[in-house]
Design a protein around this motif. Sequence first.
Motif, short mmCIF file in Angstrom:
data_model
loop_
_atom_site.label_atom_id
_atom_site.label_comp_id
_atom_site.label_asym_id
_atom_site.label_seq_id
_atom_site.Cartn_x
_atom_site.Cartn_y
_atom_site.Cartn_z
N ALA A 115 1.01 -1.16 -0.13
CA ALA A 115 -0.09 -0.41 -0.38
C ALA A 115 1.39 1.54 -0.03
O ALA A 115 1.45 1.42 0.73
CB ALA A 115 -0.74 -0.34 1.09
N VAL A 116 0.24 1.78 -1.14
CA VAL A 116 0.85 3.22 -1.24
C VAL A 116 0.12 4.25 -0.59
O VAL A 116 -0.49 5.20 -1.51
CB VAL A 116 2.07 3.70 -2.56
CG1 VAL A 116 3.11 5.53 -2.32
CG2 VAL A 116 2.85 2.54 -2.38
N PRO A 117 0.18 5.16 0.68
CA PRO A 117 -0.74 6.13 0.77
C PRO A 117 -0.63 7.39 0.35
O PRO A 117 0.60 7.84 0.30
CB PRO A 117 0.02 6.30 2.95
CG PRO A 117 0.86 5.80 2.43
CD PRO A 117 0.81 4.46 1.51
N GLU A 118 -1.62 7.83 -0.38
CA GLU A 118 -1.75 9.07 -1.22
C GLU A 118 -1.05 9.40 -2.34
O GLU A 118 -0.30 9.96 -3.11
CB GLU A 118 -1.39 10.33 -0.52
CG GLU A 118 -1.90 10.57 0.88
CD GLU A 118 -3.66 10.82 0.81
OE1 GLU A 118 -4.29 11.12 -1.36
OE2 GLU A 118 -5.02 10.61 1.10
N GLY A 119 -0.63 8.06 -2.43
CA GLY A 119 0.86 7.04 -3.88
C GLY A 119 2.37 7.94 -3.43
O GLY A 119 2.39 8.79 -3.87
N ASP A 120 2.78 8.46 -2.47
CA ASP A 120 3.77 9.01 -1.85
C ASP A 120 4.99 8.62 -2.59
O ASP A 120 6.31 9.82 -2.97
CB ASP A 120 3.78 9.45 -0.30
CG ASP A 120 3.84 7.94 0.69
OD1 ASP A 120 4.02 6.15 -0.28
OD2 ASP A 120 4.44 7.80 1.86
N LEU A 121 5.52 7.27 -2.34
CA LEU A 121 6.52 6.59 -3.73
C LEU A 121 6.20 7.27 -5.19
O LEU A 121 7.52 6.93 -5.49
CB LEU A 121 6.42 5.45 -3.10
CG LEU A 121 7.22 3.93 -4.52
CD1 LEU A 121 8.63 4.70 -3.25
CD2 LEU A 121 7.02 3.14 -4.29
N PHE A 122 5.42 7.22 -5.81
CA PHE A 122 4.95 7.72 -7.40
C PHE A 122 5.55 9.41 -7.05
O PHE A 122 5.84 9.20 -7.78
CB PHE A 122 3.61 7.41 -7.64
CG PHE A 122 3.21 5.98 -7.13
CD1 PHE A 122 4.43 5.04 -7.36
CD2 PHE A 122 2.09 5.93 -6.90
CE1 PHE A 122 3.26 3.77 -7.16
CE2 PHE A 122 1.57 4.22 -6.83
CZ PHE A 122 2.15 3.30 -7.18
N THR A 123 4.96 9.85 -5.85
CA THR A 123 5.19 11.53 -6.26
C THR A 123 6.79 11.93 -5.88
O THR A 123 7.59 12.35 -6.66
CB THR A 123 4.52 12.27 -4.76
OG1 THR A 123 3.41 11.92 -5.13
CG2 THR A 123 4.71 13.49 -4.52
#
Length: 501
Positions: free
Chosen positions: A310-318
């Motif tokens: 799980a990546v909360p709010e897509g922070d890894l992608f950001t």
Amino acid sequence: MTTIEAPSGRTTTPDVQHIDVLVVGAGISGIGAAYHLQHEQPGRSFLLLDALDERGGTWRTHRYPGARSDSDLFTFGYGFKPWRGPSIATADEILAYLDEVIEENDLAQYIRYRHRVTAASWSSEERRYTVEVTREDTGEHLRFTTDFLWMCQGYYDHDKPFQPNWQGMDEFRGQTIHPQQWPEDLDCTGKRVVVIGSGATAATLIPAIAESAKHVTMLQRSPTFFISRPKVAELAATLRALEIPDEWTHEIMRRASFAQGEELWRMSVETPDALREFLIESMRPLLPDGFDIDKHFNPTYRPWQQRLAAVPEGDLFTALREGKASVVTDTIERFTETGIRLTSGEELEADIVVTATGFDLSLFGNVAFTVDGEPVDFTQQVTYRGIMITGVPNMAYVFGYFRASWTLRADLVSQFVCRLLTKMDEQGTPVVVPQLRPEDADMPLLDWSDPENFNPGYVMRSQHRMFKRGDREPWTHHKEYTEERDILPTADLDDGLVYRR
């Protein structure tokens, strides 16, 4: 209390304390067990022993930056206590929740920290265990006896993480750190950091340090499936805005999470290609332009054959979009003085290397078990519903779900154990032990985990030290919550269990 000198040089006491139920571990499972014992077995004494200096288990030992849940907290929270925080929470928020459970139920009086259980010996003659314990702070040796032993110590080795030994590691002039042993004073500011691994730990750690580091590289041998989740679920926010009681919100959100989890699991079995496409296409708009998603984020395994990170709010992608982090998919040839040389010939320069390489399973906390003087070889024993072990009397354990929140199963197991203890009292049989039935004589004994079902590294490399399972009830485990929530509360307590007076 007088003391005597033990042969090892440690001190010991001749006094032995007897407890009706001894619980090993004061994390999610142990605290949940204590609550259920207190409310469902009010006439029974119990005690929790934990080797750590505080409550929390995993959430105490995992102190790396950004440590958080990878399950939604409405199902990670206990069924008996509403979760009032965000859907995905930090380790500190989870610890605060556990503190509330302990305080609200006055459980602190039943917990002994820095008490490491080292051995448990069952005596059929005495119908009880003698449990050897070492005080971590003083080295003192203690001894307890108990009628029933409940192993809630978690499933991995808290003291020794899984750490591959790559060639040249001793030549590297920077720092090499495992997240499980994160130094409190480590400063990544302005540093080049390489994180080896791509599971939930890496996905959590990288966004947390990318803000201050010069650059963070996620180095993976093979990809992981990621899924972006909101920190605060929209439905939960709506219910709270409407001033719906916390208990109602908690139950509604749990049911919504169950429904979503069931659908993902159904798709992973029935239409895995469609689920793969859904996960990839969900990630694509969140990643940098030109990102090679097939190379870096499209695993070879079936969705849910390993956990979704799980990546909360897509922070890894950001972090990837903003250029603060990058992904390299390759294998390690060796460490060098200045970084890591890859099989492709590329070299990653690094000031800090974080080996987010996972952990090793620890069978019942490495406690040495004996039954009537004979050491228990768990590799030759069979699980009973993932709760007890053949040939081992009056012992239960908690092992959570692979694809759902650990706490869901901890609650179910607690209810099962309390129901079992009540039955033992009612029929006047102080001893219970799982035993294969006559019709199980030719039953094949299978590895602890089926790789077609779930096959991450920590499971596959630990099969040899784990107990077996059968091909029929009640000798199976690793079911889904959607199955067990109906099975365990009504399971026949006479099927596969032998009671003795």
